[in-house]
Design an enzyme around this catalytic site. Structure first.
Site, PDB file in Angstrom:
ATOM      1  N   PHE A  80     -20.414   8.890 -38.066  1.00  0.00           N
ATOM      2  CA  PHE A  80     -21.069   9.387 -36.858  1.00  0.00           C
ATOM      3  C   PHE A  80     -21.252   8.230 -35.867  1.00  0.00           C
ATOM      4  CE2 PHE A  80     -24.830  10.893 -34.506  1.00  0.00           C
ATOM      5  CZ  PHE A  80     -24.479  12.208 -34.255  1.00  0.00           C
ATOM      6  N   ASP A 102     -26.214   7.542 -45.260  1.00  0.00           N
ATOM      7  CA  ASP A 102     -26.739   8.427 -44.224  1.00  0.00           C
ATOM      8  C   ASP A 102     -26.646   9.851 -44.776  1.00  0.00           C
ATOM      9  OD1 ASP A 102     -26.986  10.167 -42.025  1.00  0.00           O
ATOM     10  OD2 ASP A 102     -26.238   8.655 -40.625  1.00  0.00           O
ATOM     11  N   TYR A 121     -33.941  17.706 -38.684  1.00  0.00           N
ATOM     12  CA  TYR A 121     -33.777  18.883 -37.806  1.00  0.00           C
ATOM     13  C   TYR A 121     -32.504  19.656 -38.124  1.00  0.00           C
ATOM     14  CZ  TYR A 121     -31.143  15.291 -35.223  1.00  0.00           C
ATOM     15  OH  TYR A 121     -30.297  14.275 -34.878  1.00  0.00           O
ATOM     16  N   LYS A 122     -31.723  19.193 -39.096  1.00  0.00           N
ATOM     17  CA  LYS A 122     -30.491  19.899 -39.471  1.00  0.00           C
ATOM     18  C   LYS A 122     -30.847  20.906 -40.570  1.00  0.00           C
ATOM     19  CE  LYS A 122     -27.642  16.307 -37.484  1.00  0.00           C
ATOM     20  NZ  LYS A 122     -26.906  15.052 -37.643  1.00  0.00           N
ATOM     21  N   ARG A 169     -16.628  23.349 -35.669  1.00  0.00           N
ATOM     22  CA  ARG A 169     -17.336  23.054 -36.905  1.00  0.00           C
ATOM     23  C   ARG A 169     -18.154  24.286 -37.273  1.00  0.00           C
ATOM     24  NH1 ARG A 169     -21.407  18.001 -37.213  1.00  0.00           N
ATOM     25  NH2 ARG A 169     -22.602  19.502 -36.021  1.00  0.00           N
TER      26      ARG A 169
HETATM   27  C1  LIG Z   1     -26.977  14.067 -36.648  1.00  0.00           C
HETATM   28  C2  LIG Z   1     -26.659  12.697 -37.151  1.00  0.00           C
HETATM   29  C3  LIG Z   1     -27.347  11.568 -36.666  1.00  0.00           C
HETATM   30  C4  LIG Z   1     -28.331  11.734 -35.552  1.00  0.00           C
HETATM   31  O1  LIG Z   1     -29.118  10.621 -35.280  1.00  0.00           O
HETATM   32  P1  LIG Z   1     -30.356  10.817 -34.292  1.00  0.00           P
HETATM   33  O2  LIG Z   1     -30.967   9.490 -34.180  1.00  0.00           O
HETATM   34  O3  LIG Z   1     -31.254  11.863 -34.917  1.00  0.00           O
HETATM   35  O4  LIG Z   1     -29.837  11.333 -32.994  1.00  0.00           O
HETATM   36  C5  LIG Z   1     -27.055  10.341 -37.244  1.00  0.00           C
HETATM   37  N1  LIG Z   1     -26.121  10.219 -38.227  1.00  0.00           N
HETATM   38  C6  LIG Z   1     -25.442  11.281 -38.685  1.00  0.00           C
HETATM   39  C7  LIG Z   1     -24.423  11.128 -39.774  1.00  0.00           C
HETATM   40  C8  LIG Z   1     -25.673  12.556 -38.155  1.00  0.00           C
HETATM   41  O5  LIG Z   1     -24.982  13.607 -38.586  1.00  0.00           O
END
Ligand SMILES: *Cc1c(COP(=O)(O)O)cnc(C)c1O
Length: 419
Positions: free
Chosen positions: A142, A219, A244-245, A393
């Protein structure tokens, strides 16, 4: 390549998929759960296929948030800090550790955004391996993970060792073995890849890192609440993830951090604040970190942001992560099969592992027309994510998504491709 104006080749499969979806929903052990989310019966939302990006709100969360405002904040006022708020990041962290992370108490806390917690844990992890000069990462991770590592490597004069995995798969143990060495300080991986859904073999990754004396930071944004985790048994050193996911904490709800107990005494993160100090209310001179996981905290925790997570933890406690993963596998397998039958004739390809044991809770499909298709899907209440450059997705959140929704989504994509 099939053209966008090709007619739907053959719709005889559709009725069979619709019937199978109905049957799978009728036999689903988690069938009662979709109705426990707000918006489940909204006729304008035909299929919500993005619960892996922003989970739906649990109905119980609305009551819990109203109680927080009207009773706790409204009537207890500043006394709320003594009556639970001060320790709430650790209290929810312990619940999350037990129900979701596969971790003993005292190792998880709820904190800042994932990005900020990643910064803190990467920095702290590197300081546990002084003198080593390399960080292992991959091109398919990401963006925030990659950008942070670029920033930290530049600040510290470290070398990034980039892996280039197959975008439709992800980082394998062989990939890791080819780059990890005696200069590796830290290996940073997404447990479930945000685009392909590839599921990293976490215990093997931890072993590969440890054999060379390096640490593993995972992560967990796309795994927490969708796949079973056993962080303690796997030997994961550090982890962060979103709430939040799949944990349905609401937009911008704070992320969680895990620091294995064995590292905590020597672990230090660079954002020294009073709420992570040994005695927050002594207000003394000189920072001394709190013992234990509290030292990950910097300033005043986002109480209003974190309470809703508890409602998803309640549901996950009721059903157990094994049942959640089983439904997740069934959902992605069904969507994969439907896509192979009704979307492949248009030239749609699966850009995820075809074996459900090798992926998390979503699949990605690719087709050159998908950017325009997604815009039209959103207008008709079918809501997946578009992912550059040509991906849809399909996120299938096990507690809130029905098989009927999964089918409605695939069917709508087929209709848009033949429009
Ligand atoms: C959604 C996601 C993030 C999001 O990071 P935020 O700081 O909450 O915006 C980070 N890493 C991964 C792998 C994600 O899927």
């Amino acid at each position: 390549m099939a053209s966008a104006s090709a007619p739907r080749p053959d719709r005889t499969a559709d009725a069979a998929f619709a019937a199978r979806a109905a049957d799978l929903d009728a036999r689903d052990p988690l069938a009662a759960y979709p109705a426990r989310f707000i918006g489940h019966d909204d006729p304008e939302i035909v299929a919500y296929l993005d619960g892996n990006s922003l989970g739906r709100p649990p109905k119980a969360a609305a009551r819990r948030m109203a109680d927080l405002v009207e009773q706790q904040w409204g009537r207890r006022l500043i006394r709320g800090w003594d009556e639970g708020w001060f320790d709430l990041p650790l209290t929810i962290g312990d619940r999350l550790a037990r129900t979701v992370l596969g971790a003993a108490p005292g190792q998880a806390t709820i904190g800042d955004s994932t990005t900020v917690l990643l910064f803190k844990l990467i920095s702290g992890g590197l300081d546990l391996r002084p003198g080593r000069t390399e960080i292992v990462l991959d091109r398919e991770n990401f963006p925030t993970d990659r950008y942070l590592l670029e920033s930290i490597a530049a600040q510290r004069g470290l070398t990034l060792r980039w892996l280039e995995p197959d975008p439709a798969l992800g980082v394998t143990t062989a990939d890791l073995d080819s780059v990890i060495g005696e200069q590796t300080a830290l290996v940073v991986l997404s447990h479930v890849a945000y685009r392909s859904g590839f599921l990293v073999d976490a215990p093997a990754a931890a072993r590969a890192a440890h054999e060379s004396g390096a640490l593993l930071l995972l992560d967990l944004c796309h795994s927490a609440g969708s796949v079973e985790l056993a962080l303690d048994d796997w030997g994961v050193d550090l982890a962060v993830g979103c709430t939040y996911k799949y944990l349905n904490g609401g937009p911008g709800s704070p992320a969680f951090a895990y620091v294995a107990a064995s590292h905590q005494e020597r672990f230090a993160q660079p954002i020294w604040g009073w709420m992570g100090a040994a005695d927050s209310f002594a207000m003394g001179q000189g920072y001394e970190p709190s013992p234990g996981i509290r030292r990950v905290i910097s300033g005043t925790p986002a109480i209003t942001g974190m309470v809703a997570i508890e409602d998803t933890l309640d549901m996950l406690d009721e059903v157990g992560m094994g049942a959640v993963r089983a439904k997740s596998v069934a959902l992605t397998s069904f969507a994969q099969e439907a896509a192979a039958e009704v979307l492949a004739p248009f030239g749609v390809v699966l850009s995820s592992p075809s074996d459900p044991a090798m992926r998390g809770g979503h699949i990605t499909l690719d087709h050159p027309d998908f950017r325009a298709v997604v815009a039209r899907l959103w207008e008709r209440g079918v809501i997946p994510d578009f992912r550059n450059p040509t991906g849809i997705r399909v996120g299938l959140s096990p507690l809130s998504t029905t098989f009927a929704e999964a089918w409605a989504g695939i069917e709508a994509i087929a209709e848009e491709l033949s429009a």
